[in-house]
Design an enzyme around this catalytic site. Sequence first.
Site, PDB file in Angstrom:
ATOM      1  N   ASN A  39       0.793  -1.219   0.000  1.00 50.16           N
ATOM      2  CA  ASN A  39       0.000   0.000   0.000  1.00 50.16           C
ATOM      3  C   ASN A  39       0.835   1.283   0.000  1.00 50.16           C
ATOM      4  O   ASN A  39       0.284   2.375  -0.094  1.00 50.16           O
ATOM      5  CB  ASN A  39      -0.967   0.024   1.189  1.00 50.16           C
ATOM      6  N   GLY A  91       5.061   3.162  -0.889  1.00 51.62           N
ATOM      7  CA  GLY A  91       6.458   3.078  -1.318  1.00 51.62           C
ATOM      8  C   GLY A  91       6.695   2.151  -2.496  1.00 51.62           C
ATOM      9  O   GLY A  91       5.921   2.105  -3.457  1.00 51.62           O
ATOM     10  N   SER A 116      18.828  -3.661   1.418  1.00 43.48           N
ATOM     11  CA  SER A 116      19.271  -2.267   1.430  1.00 43.48           C
ATOM     12  C   SER A 116      20.790  -2.250   1.465  1.00 43.48           C
ATOM     13  O   SER A 116      21.422  -3.189   1.966  1.00 43.48           O
ATOM     14  CB  SER A 116      18.718  -1.576   2.679  1.00 43.48           C
ATOM     15  N   TYR A 166      18.588  -2.104  12.190  1.00 38.73           N
ATOM     16  CA  TYR A 166      18.081  -2.080  10.818  1.00 38.73           C
ATOM     17  C   TYR A 166      19.078  -2.749   9.873  1.00 38.73           C
ATOM     18  O   TYR A 166      18.701  -3.590   9.048  1.00 38.73           O
ATOM     19  CB  TYR A 166      17.810  -0.638  10.363  1.00 38.73           C
TER      20      TYR A 166
END
Length: 193
Positions: free
Chosen positions: A25, A27, A152, A179
Site C-alpha cells: 500500500n 512506497g 538495502s 536495521y
Amino acid sequence: MKYDGWTTSDIPDLTGKIFVVTGGNSGLGYESVKEFSRHNATVIMASRSQERGEQAITKIKEEIPNAKIDLMILDLSDSASIKHFAEEFKEKYQQLDVLLNNAGIMTPPYTSTKDGLESQIGVNHFGHFLLTYLLFDVIKQTPQSRIVITSSIAHKYGNIKFHKFPYVPGARYSKYMAYAQSKLANLLFMYQL
C-alpha cells in the site's frame, strides 16, 4: 553493471500470473502493485491496514481501472497474522508466481513484535521468513515461480547478533545497527534460498 535502459514498459504481459506484494500500500510495494497490475497480473496487496490498503487500491484504479488487486491483511510482526494470511491465500489461490517480500520498518524506537523479537529483525526478516515457509509449497508447484526479497545497502553495516533477536527491555540498542542487521539477514536469506 551496465545500465541497459530497461523500464517498466519492458515488463511482459502478466495475464494469468499471481503476485503477492508485502507492504503493497505504500512506497516500493505500491509502485510494484501498480506496475504488475498495469501488465495484467492478479496482485495480492498484503497490508497491515485495511483502510490504507483500500485507499491505495482506489488510487491505482483511478489510473488502471481494470487492475485486479486483492487486498489481504498481513501483520508481519505477528506470527498468528502470517499464518492466517497463508491459510487464506491457499483457500483462494492454487499458484503463486511471484512472492515479493518487500514490507519493512526502519529505525523505530526499541520495541518488540507480538512474538517477542526485536521489531526490525522480527518484521523485516523473521516475518518474511515465516511467510515464505508457509507459502513455499505453492511456490514450488508453480512453474518458473520467483521469490524476491528487498534489502538495502545498509546491509554493509550489519552484523548478525543472535543474542539481540529477543526483545530485552532496557538493553543497549542502536536502531540503525538493528536495521542494518535485518537487511543483512534479508540478503543472507535470499542467498540461501
